[in-house]
Motif scaffolding. Sequence first.
Motif, PDB file in Angstrom:
ATOM      1  N   ASP A  57     -22.540   3.338 -18.337  1.00  0.00           N
ATOM      2  CA  ASP A  57     -23.441   4.493 -19.207  1.00  0.00           C
ATOM      3  C   ASP A  57     -22.210   4.220 -20.137  1.00  0.00           C
ATOM      4  O   ASP A  57     -23.151   4.348 -21.401  1.00  0.00           O
ATOM      5  N   ARG A  58     -21.363   4.441 -20.664  1.00  0.00           N
ATOM      6  CA  ARG A  58     -20.613   4.416 -21.202  1.00  0.00           C
ATOM      7  C   ARG A  58     -21.287   2.999 -22.177  1.00  0.00           C
ATOM      8  O   ARG A  58     -20.791   3.175 -23.353  1.00  0.00           O
ATOM      9  N   LEU A  59     -21.282   1.563 -21.464  1.00  0.00           N
ATOM     10  CA  LEU A  59     -21.798   1.006 -22.369  1.00  0.00           C
ATOM     11  C   LEU A  59     -22.928   0.822 -22.835  1.00  0.00           C
ATOM     12  O   LEU A  59     -22.863   0.376 -23.928  1.00  0.00           O
ATOM     13  N   GLU A  60     -23.686   1.303 -22.437  1.00  0.00           N
ATOM     14  CA  GLU A  60     -24.799   1.572 -22.565  1.00  0.00           C
ATOM     15  C   GLU A  60     -25.171   2.336 -24.280  1.00  0.00           C
ATOM     16  O   GLU A  60     -26.084   1.949 -24.272  1.00  0.00           O
ATOM     17  N   ALA A  61     -24.594   3.780 -23.667  1.00  0.00           N
ATOM     18  CA  ALA A  61     -24.204   4.265 -24.687  1.00  0.00           C
ATOM     19  C   ALA A  61     -24.038   3.477 -26.145  1.00  0.00           C
ATOM     20  O   ALA A  61     -23.777   3.965 -27.484  1.00  0.00           O
ATOM     21  N   TRP A  62     -23.089   3.074 -25.739  1.00  0.00           N
ATOM     22  CA  TRP A  62     -21.747   2.253 -26.988  1.00  0.00           C
ATOM     23  C   TRP A  62     -23.185   0.994 -27.593  1.00  0.00           C
ATOM     24  O   TRP A  62     -22.971   1.245 -28.903  1.00  0.00           O
ATOM     25  N   LEU A  63     -23.600   0.263 -26.477  1.00  0.00           N
ATOM     26  CA  LEU A  63     -24.771  -0.036 -27.302  1.00  0.00           C
ATOM     27  C   LEU A  63     -25.786   0.869 -28.035  1.00  0.00           C
ATOM     28  O   LEU A  63     -26.093   0.200 -29.048  1.00  0.00           O
ATOM     29  N   LYS A  64     -26.258   1.758 -27.417  1.00  0.00           N
ATOM     30  CA  LYS A  64     -27.468   2.414 -28.139  1.00  0.00           C
ATOM     31  C   LYS A  64     -26.709   2.808 -29.344  1.00  0.00           C
ATOM     32  O   LYS A  64     -27.627   3.188 -30.613  1.00  0.00           O
ATOM     33  N   ALA A  65     -25.708   2.912 -29.750  1.00  0.00           N
ATOM     34  CA  ALA A  65     -25.526   3.272 -31.438  1.00  0.00           C
ATOM     35  C   ALA A  65     -24.915   3.070 -32.314  1.00  0.00           C
ATOM     36  O   ALA A  65     -24.999   2.418 -32.987  1.00  0.00           O
ATOM     37  N   ARG A  66     -25.813   1.647 -31.607  1.00  0.00           N
ATOM     38  CA  ARG A  66     -25.357  -0.043 -32.344  1.00  0.00           C
ATOM     39  C   ARG A  66     -27.368  -0.591 -32.210  1.00  0.00           C
ATOM     40  O   ARG A  66     -26.986  -1.919 -32.790  1.00  0.00           O
ATOM     41  N   HIS A  67     -27.874   0.831 -31.945  1.00  0.00           N
ATOM     42  CA  HIS A  67     -29.039   0.245 -32.039  1.00  0.00           C
ATOM     43  C   HIS A  67     -29.209  -1.209 -30.950  1.00  0.00           C
ATOM     44  O   HIS A  67     -30.636  -2.112 -31.279  1.00  0.00           O
ATOM     45  N   LYS A  68     -28.894  -1.303 -30.237  1.00  0.00           N
ATOM     46  CA  LYS A  68     -29.513  -1.823 -28.957  1.00  0.00           C
ATOM     47  C   LYS A  68     -29.833  -1.638 -27.457  1.00  0.00           C
ATOM     48  O   LYS A  68     -29.209  -0.546 -27.503  1.00  0.00           O
ATOM     49  N   GLN A  69     -29.837  -2.114 -26.723  1.00  0.00           N
ATOM     50  CA  GLN A  69     -30.658  -1.971 -25.512  1.00  0.00           C
ATOM     51  C   GLN A  69     -29.744  -2.636 -24.179  1.00  0.00           C
ATOM     52  O   GLN A  69     -29.945  -3.846 -23.868  1.00  0.00           O
ATOM     53  N   LEU A  70     -29.044  -2.101 -23.456  1.00  0.00           N
ATOM     54  CA  LEU A  70     -28.715  -2.200 -22.485  1.00  0.00           C
ATOM     55  C   LEU A  70     -29.911  -2.738 -21.011  1.00  0.00           C
ATOM     56  O   LEU A  70     -30.857  -2.557 -20.831  1.00  0.00           O
ATOM     57  N   LEU A  71     -29.953  -4.914 -20.328  1.00  0.00           N
ATOM     58  CA  LEU A  71     -30.908  -4.674 -20.187  1.00  0.00           C
ATOM     59  C   LEU A  71     -30.363  -4.548 -18.761  1.00  0.00           C
ATOM     60  O   LEU A  71     -31.132  -4.632 -17.216  1.00  0.00           O
ATOM     61  N   PHE A  72     -29.797  -5.380 -18.645  1.00  0.00           N
ATOM     62  CA  PHE A  72     -28.816  -5.474 -16.756  1.00  0.00           C
ATOM     63  C   PHE A  72     -27.190  -5.709 -17.020  1.00  0.00           C
ATOM     64  O   PHE A  72     -26.722  -6.628 -18.433  1.00  0.00           O
ATOM     65  N   ALA A  73     -26.421  -5.557 -16.157  1.00  0.00           N
ATOM     66  CA  ALA A  73     -25.228  -5.915 -16.344  1.00  0.00           C
ATOM     67  C   ALA A  73     -24.743  -5.568 -14.515  1.00  0.00           C
ATOM     68  O   ALA A  73     -25.735  -4.961 -14.238  1.00  0.00           O
ATOM     69  N   VAL A  74     -23.509  -5.780 -14.570  1.00  0.00           N
ATOM     70  CA  VAL A  74     -22.997  -6.536 -13.496  1.00  0.00           C
ATOM     71  C   VAL A  74     -21.733  -6.484 -13.824  1.00  0.00           C
ATOM     72  O   VAL A  74     -20.919  -7.087 -14.828  1.00  0.00           O
ATOM     73  N   ASN A 225     -28.607   2.052 -11.661  1.00  0.00           N
ATOM     74  CA  ASN A 225     -27.514   2.474 -12.373  1.00  0.00           C
ATOM     75  C   ASN A 225     -26.036   2.549 -11.585  1.00  0.00           C
ATOM     76  O   ASN A 225     -26.150   4.424 -11.792  1.00  0.00           O
ATOM     77  N   ASP A 226     -26.118   1.970 -11.087  1.00  0.00           N
ATOM     78  CA  ASP A 226     -24.674   1.788 -10.497  1.00  0.00           C
ATOM     79  C   ASP A 226     -23.299   2.892 -10.549  1.00  0.00           C
ATOM     80  O   ASP A 226     -23.188   1.680 -11.579  1.00  0.00           O
ATOM     81  N   PHE A 227     -22.719   3.173 -10.142  1.00  0.00           N
ATOM     82  CA  PHE A 227     -21.223   3.707 -10.161  1.00  0.00           C
ATOM     83  C   PHE A 227     -20.322   3.546  -8.830  1.00  0.00           C
ATOM     84  O   PHE A 227     -20.937   4.163  -7.752  1.00  0.00           O
ATOM     85  N   VAL A 228     -20.023   3.380  -8.353  1.00  0.00           N
ATOM     86  CA  VAL A 228     -18.849   2.766  -7.291  1.00  0.00           C
ATOM     87  C   VAL A 228     -17.210   3.256  -7.559  1.00  0.00           C
ATOM     88  O   VAL A 228     -16.600   4.246  -6.836  1.00  0.00           O
ATOM     89  N   ARG A 229     -16.622   2.215  -8.628  1.00  0.00           N
ATOM     90  CA  ARG A 229     -15.254   2.727  -9.643  1.00  0.00           C
ATOM     91  C   ARG A 229     -15.082   2.301 -10.656  1.00  0.00           C
ATOM     92  O   ARG A 229     -16.397   1.923 -10.517  1.00  0.00           O
ATOM     93  N   ASP A 230     -14.851   2.979 -11.124  1.00  0.00           N
ATOM     94  CA  ASP A 230     -14.086   1.845 -12.757  1.00  0.00           C
ATOM     95  C   ASP A 230     -13.942   0.936 -12.668  1.00  0.00           C
ATOM     96  O   ASP A 230     -13.239   0.158 -11.870  1.00  0.00           O
ATOM     97  N   LEU A 235     -19.945  -8.259 -17.656  1.00  0.00           N
ATOM     98  CA  LEU A 235     -21.193  -9.486 -17.761  1.00  0.00           C
ATOM     99  C   LEU A 235     -22.884  -8.621 -18.025  1.00  0.00           C
ATOM    100  O   LEU A 235     -22.837  -7.737 -17.391  1.00  0.00           O
ATOM    101  N   ALA A 236     -23.167  -8.893 -19.305  1.00  0.00           N
ATOM    102  CA  ALA A 236     -24.525  -8.090 -19.942  1.00  0.00           C
ATOM    103  C   ALA A 236     -25.332  -9.216 -20.196  1.00  0.00           C
ATOM    104  O   ALA A 236     -25.330  -9.771 -21.032  1.00  0.00           O
ATOM    105  N   VAL A 237     -26.778  -8.231 -20.295  1.00  0.00           N
ATOM    106  CA  VAL A 237     -27.808  -8.570 -21.118  1.00  0.00           C
ATOM    107  C   VAL A 237     -28.237  -7.917 -21.745  1.00  0.00           C
ATOM    108  O   VAL A 237     -28.714  -5.784 -21.400  1.00  0.00           O
ATOM    109  N   VAL A 238     -28.074  -7.859 -23.175  1.00  0.00           N
ATOM    110  CA  VAL A 238     -28.732  -6.644 -24.217  1.00  0.00           C
ATOM    111  C   VAL A 238     -29.351  -7.586 -25.391  1.00  0.00           C
ATOM    112  O   VAL A 238     -29.993  -8.513 -25.373  1.00  0.00           O
ATOM    113  N   ALA A 239     -30.637  -6.762 -25.249  1.00  0.00           N
ATOM    114  CA  ALA A 239     -31.164  -7.003 -26.362  1.00  0.00           C
ATOM    115  C   ALA A 239     -31.309  -5.545 -27.845  1.00  0.00           C
ATOM    116  O   ALA A 239     -30.788  -4.478 -27.397  1.00  0.00           O
ATOM    117  N   PRO A 240     -31.882  -6.152 -28.606  1.00  0.00           N
ATOM    118  CA  PRO A 240     -32.735  -7.039 -29.179  1.00  0.00           C
ATOM    119  C   PRO A 240     -31.546  -8.282 -29.352  1.00  0.00           C
ATOM    120  O   PRO A 240     -30.154  -8.053 -29.620  1.00  0.00           O
TER     121      PRO A 240
END
Length: 240
Positions: A57-74, A225-230, A235-240
């Motif tokens: 969720d922190r990566l998602e928010a960081w990308l959103k602030a840069r007008h990008k969208q997180l599609l998938f991450a692991v 959006n799994d969270f088990v531990r930090d 690895l992520a797929v980001v759009a655009p």
Amino acid sequence: MKKLLLPALVFLLAGLAWSAAGAVDAPRYTVVKVDLRTERLALFLNDDTGVAFKRFDRLEAWLKARHKQLLFAVNAGMYHADFAPVGLLVREGREEAPLNLADGVGNFFRKPNGVFLVTADEPRIVEASEYPALAAKGGVQLATQSGPLLLRHGAVHPALIPNSDSRKTRNGVCVSGATAVFVFAETPVNFYDFALYFRDVLHCRDALYLDGTVSAIYSKTLQRNDFVRDLGPMLAVVAP
């Protein structure tokens, strides 16, 4: 007794889904396929201030602030207590952590271990000691090291034990042509059966273990959006 394997729950980023289950006590898997002809994988670890993202969720928010969208991450391989990778990390063509060929204790050091990498041409999984010669040719865009190699040229890692009672949720990756295939054991599985899933169901010849109990996935398609531990590297797929 041989287990009957029916199709496992598989989602493509495009949204195509099919489901599978095995015998009553068979592990359940989620499989995400990333076609690198149409999607781009990237590695993430720290934000602009050098602080590890640790959570999707922190990566998602960081990308959103840069007008990008997180599609998938692991989660993308093993890491130390300070979230630094245990082994090789290459991001955007730059080596940020060196290859680790040392001997040690733990899954990472179960030789042979390996490297998942992406070049301009294709994704690949190689045995770790083969990486320097490949990197010398240039063109590696991203790479992450982990271990053990579950499969090498179609052979199961020699240290993996059939019928082992060490069962955990686990995740790993293999490649099929231009596609990176990420697999998540949703129920506890031992290393040997996990390797067989890659070989006998997905028909992969090389497969790399990413991690165990920290295994996590972010997916817009799966609304997950799994969270088990930090986490360390992701690895992520980001759009655009």
